[in-house]
Motif scaffolding. Sequence first.
Motif, mmCIF file in Angstrom:
data_model
loop_
_atom_site.group_PDB
_atom_site.id
_atom_site.type_symbol
_atom_site.label_atom_id
_atom_site.label_comp_id
_atom_site.label_asym_id
_atom_site.label_seq_id
_atom_site.Cartn_x
_atom_site.Cartn_y
_atom_site.Cartn_z
ATOM 1 N N ARG A 184 -7.709 -30.240 0.741
ATOM 2 C CA ARG A 184 -6.685 -30.621 1.705
ATOM 3 C C ARG A 184 -6.469 -32.127 1.632
ATOM 4 O O ARG A 184 -7.350 -32.882 1.234
ATOM 5 N N LEU A 185 -5.285 -32.563 2.049
ATOM 6 C CA LEU A 185 -4.926 -33.971 1.914
ATOM 7 C C LEU A 185 -4.043 -34.401 3.076
ATOM 8 O O LEU A 185 -3.139 -33.672 3.472
ATOM 9 N N GLN A 186 -4.321 -35.587 3.624
ATOM 10 C CA GLN A 186 -3.462 -36.177 4.649
ATOM 11 C C GLN A 186 -2.398 -37.029 3.964
ATOM 12 O O GLN A 186 -2.713 -37.894 3.149
ATOM 13 N N GLY A 187 -1.139 -36.799 4.307
ATOM 14 C CA GLY A 187 -0.042 -37.457 3.621
ATOM 15 C C GLY A 187 0.167 -38.912 3.959
ATOM 16 O O GLY A 187 0.990 -39.572 3.336
ATOM 17 N N GLY A 188 -0.541 -39.438 4.952
ATOM 18 C CA GLY A 188 -0.322 -40.830 5.328
ATOM 19 C C GLY A 188 -0.588 -41.814 4.217
ATOM 20 O O GLY A 188 0.079 -42.846 4.098
ATOM 21 N N CYS A 189 -1.564 -41.493 3.374
ATOM 22 C CA CYS A 189 -1.893 -42.343 2.221
ATOM 23 C C CYS A 189 -2.424 -41.464 1.103
ATOM 24 O O CYS A 189 -3.450 -40.803 1.267
ATOM 25 N N MET A 190 -1.726 -41.467 -0.016
ATOM 26 C CA MET A 190 -2.131 -40.704 -1.192
ATOM 27 C C MET A 190 -2.008 -41.591 -2.412
ATOM 28 O O MET A 190 -1.094 -42.416 -2.509
ATOM 29 N N ILE A 191 -2.925 -41.423 -3.347
ATOM 30 C CA ILE A 191 -2.945 -42.230 -4.573
ATOM 31 C C ILE A 191 -2.951 -41.268 -5.756
ATOM 32 O O ILE A 191 -3.639 -40.248 -5.724
ATOM 33 N N ALA A 192 -2.200 -41.602 -6.810
ATOM 34 C CA ALA A 192 -2.181 -40.745 -7.998
ATOM 35 C C ALA A 192 -1.896 -41.576 -9.244
ATOM 36 O O ALA A 192 -1.143 -42.553 -9.190
ATOM 37 N N ARG A 193 -2.524 -41.181 -10.331
ATOM 38 C CA ARG A 193 -2.124 -41.756 -11.613
ATOM 39 C C ARG A 193 -0.727 -41.238 -11.938
ATOM 40 O O ARG A 193 -0.443 -40.052 -11.754
ATOM 41 N N LYS A 194 0.108 -42.120 -12.438
ATOM 42 C CA LYS A 194 1.476 -41.680 -12.706
ATOM 43 C C LYS A 194 1.500 -40.576 -13.761
ATOM 44 O O LYS A 194 2.295 -39.631 -13.660
ATOM 45 N N ALA A 195 0.631 -40.672 -14.752
ATOM 46 C CA ALA A 195 0.597 -39.640 -15.797
ATOM 47 C C ALA A 195 0.237 -38.281 -15.209
ATOM 48 O O ALA A 195 0.824 -37.254 -15.576
ATOM 49 N N ALA A 196 -0.719 -38.255 -14.290
ATOM 50 C CA ALA A 196 -1.108 -36.996 -13.653
ATOM 51 C C ALA A 196 -0.004 -36.494 -12.731
ATOM 52 O O ALA A 196 0.276 -35.287 -12.668
ATOM 53 N N PHE A 197 0.613 -37.420 -12.007
ATOM 54 C CA PHE A 197 1.733 -37.072 -11.126
ATOM 55 C C PHE A 197 2.846 -36.398 -11.924
ATOM 56 O O PHE A 197 3.368 -35.351 -11.526
ATOM 57 N N ASN A 198 3.181 -36.986 -13.061
ATOM 58 C CA ASN A 198 4.238 -36.419 -13.906
ATOM 59 C C ASN A 198 3.818 -35.082 -14.509
ATOM 60 O O ASN A 198 4.655 -34.196 -14.721
ATOM 61 N N ALA A 199 2.526 -34.935 -14.792
ATOM 62 C CA ALA A 199 2.033 -33.707 -15.423
ATOM 63 C C ALA A 199 2.250 -32.486 -14.545
ATOM 64 O O ALA A 199 2.436 -31.370 -15.063
ATOM 65 N N ILE A 200 2.233 -32.659 -13.224
ATOM 66 C CA ILE A 200 2.469 -31.512 -12.320
ATOM 67 C C ILE A 200 3.847 -31.601 -11.667
ATOM 68 O O ILE A 200 4.126 -30.918 -10.683
ATOM 69 N N ASN A 201 4.712 -32.475 -12.217
ATOM 70 C CA ASN A 201 6.077 -32.644 -11.701
ATOM 71 C C ASN A 201 6.112 -33.127 -10.252
ATOM 72 O O ASN A 201 7.003 -32.760 -9.471
ATOM 73 N N GLY A 202 5.125 -33.941 -9.889
ATOM 74 C CA GLY A 202 5.125 -34.579 -8.584
ATOM 75 C C GLY A 202 4.961 -33.607 -7.429
ATOM 76 O O GLY A 202 4.348 -32.541 -7.550
ATOM 77 N N PHE A 203 5.538 -33.976 -6.293
ATOM 78 C CA PHE A 203 5.492 -33.130 -5.102
ATOM 79 C C PHE A 203 6.538 -32.025 -5.208
ATOM 80 O O PHE A 203 7.600 -32.231 -5.792
ATOM 81 N N ASP A 204 6.234 -30.888 -4.635
ATOM 82 C CA ASP A 204 7.170 -29.763 -4.663
ATOM 83 C C ASP A 204 8.251 -30.002 -3.612
ATOM 84 O O ASP A 204 7.971 -29.975 -2.413
ATOM 85 N N PRO A 205 9.510 -30.222 -4.019
ATOM 86 C CA PRO A 205 10.574 -30.502 -3.049
ATOM 87 C C PRO A 205 10.936 -29.308 -2.181
ATOM 88 O O PRO A 205 11.649 -29.455 -1.189
ATOM 89 N N GLU A 206 10.442 -28.124 -2.535
ATOM 90 C CA GLU A 206 10.729 -26.925 -1.753
ATOM 91 C C GLU A 206 9.699 -26.690 -0.656
ATOM 92 O O GLU A 206 9.868 -25.786 0.174
ATOM 93 N N VAL A 207 8.645 -27.479 -0.655
ATOM 94 C CA VAL A 207 7.600 -27.334 0.360
ATOM 95 C C VAL A 207 7.879 -28.331 1.473
ATOM 96 O O VAL A 207 7.845 -29.549 1.265
ATOM 97 N N TYR A 208 8.158 -27.839 2.666
ATOM 98 C CA TYR A 208 8.548 -28.699 3.778
ATOM 99 C C TYR A 208 7.401 -28.978 4.743
ATOM 100 O O TYR A 208 7.461 -29.909 5.526
ATOM 101 N N SER A 209 6.366 -28.176 4.689
ATOM 102 C CA SER A 209 5.207 -28.390 5.550
ATOM 103 C C SER A 209 3.951 -28.251 4.704
ATOM 104 O O SER A 209 3.796 -27.276 3.965
ATOM 105 N N GLY A 210 3.061 -29.230 4.796
ATOM 106 C CA GLY A 210 1.842 -29.188 3.999
ATOM 107 C C GLY A 210 2.049 -29.572 2.552
ATOM 108 O O GLY A 210 1.248 -29.209 1.686
#
Length: 218
Positions: free
Chosen positions: A153-179
């Motif tokens: 689980r993760l609190q959205g107030g502060c999140m850190i990610a390597r850009k390469a890893a972020f891109n590897a999973i296509n970032g955040f899911d824009p279809e997910v509105y909660s959680g």
Amino acid sequence: MPSEQISIVIPPLNEEHNIVGLLCDLCQQEIAGLSLEIIVADAGSIDSTVKKAKSFGAFIAKGGHPNVGRNNGAAISKGDLLYFFDADVRLRDSSFISTSPYHFNAQNLDAAGVDIHPTFKGDEGLILRLSVEVMYGITNRYLRFFQHSEHPRLQGGCMIARKAAFNAINGFDPEVYSGGDSDFAVRMNRSGLRFGILPSEVSVHGDTRNQTEDGMRS
């Protein structure tokens, strides 16, 4: 001292009363040897959020739902490390930006969360303050306990990610509105990437509205 180029992404909507505090905190960070850029992915604010962000030299991107704003900000970022902050977060430790990459790299992480502590306005009663502090404490321990589980689980107030890893999973899911923050951590884990929570001394403060008005964000 780490040498990563760091991109800060903030996805606000009508946060003129909060974003200045965060931007001031960022300007006061000890970042010797680090390259830092601030990107504000605004979701169409009708107050002075954008004007105030520009006054701090922030780049402005088109936002939307928080996950959309985070993705849009990341898309134009130049950093090796991406820091996603909610506009109401405060950095009480002036060394947060300089020390967090050290712990991030020491744990060999691809994405991370941090402990979040309450920020009080000063007019809260003792019982409310104690209740909120207990809620934050329980949440921090809960997230830390499950950080290496199949469903972190993760609190959205502060999140850190390597850009390469972020891109590897296509970032955040824009279809997910909660959680969406926890969904991000779970997809990192399922992709074989390393997610964790940084040591408790590396932490930020969040607005107590998240608990007293809207409830704990997931």
